[in-house]
Design a protein around this motif. Sequence first.
Motif: not given
Length: 79
Positions: A61-65, A70-72, A77-79
């Motif tokens: 299952k995908k991890i819910i962020v 997400l802003n952090q 520098g991650r998109k």
Amino acid sequence: MLNEIGSYDAKTKLPEILRRVEAGESFTITNRGKAIAELIPSSSRSLQKTKLAIESILKAKKIIVNDHDLNQLKGEGRK
């Protein structure tokens, strides 16, 4: 459906038969044409496979962020 196999063949081909049973097949072992025993997959094996499948699905299952995380990540520098 049960496959019928003679006791001599069952004895000489046991490793092959066990692989097929593990894959889900079932056999009726006969002696001189009379049914003597049934060789079927173990129910505990099926339960174990089911538990492993459920664990794999839950891990996949995908991890819910959340928005904060997400802003952090974006700030790093991650998109």
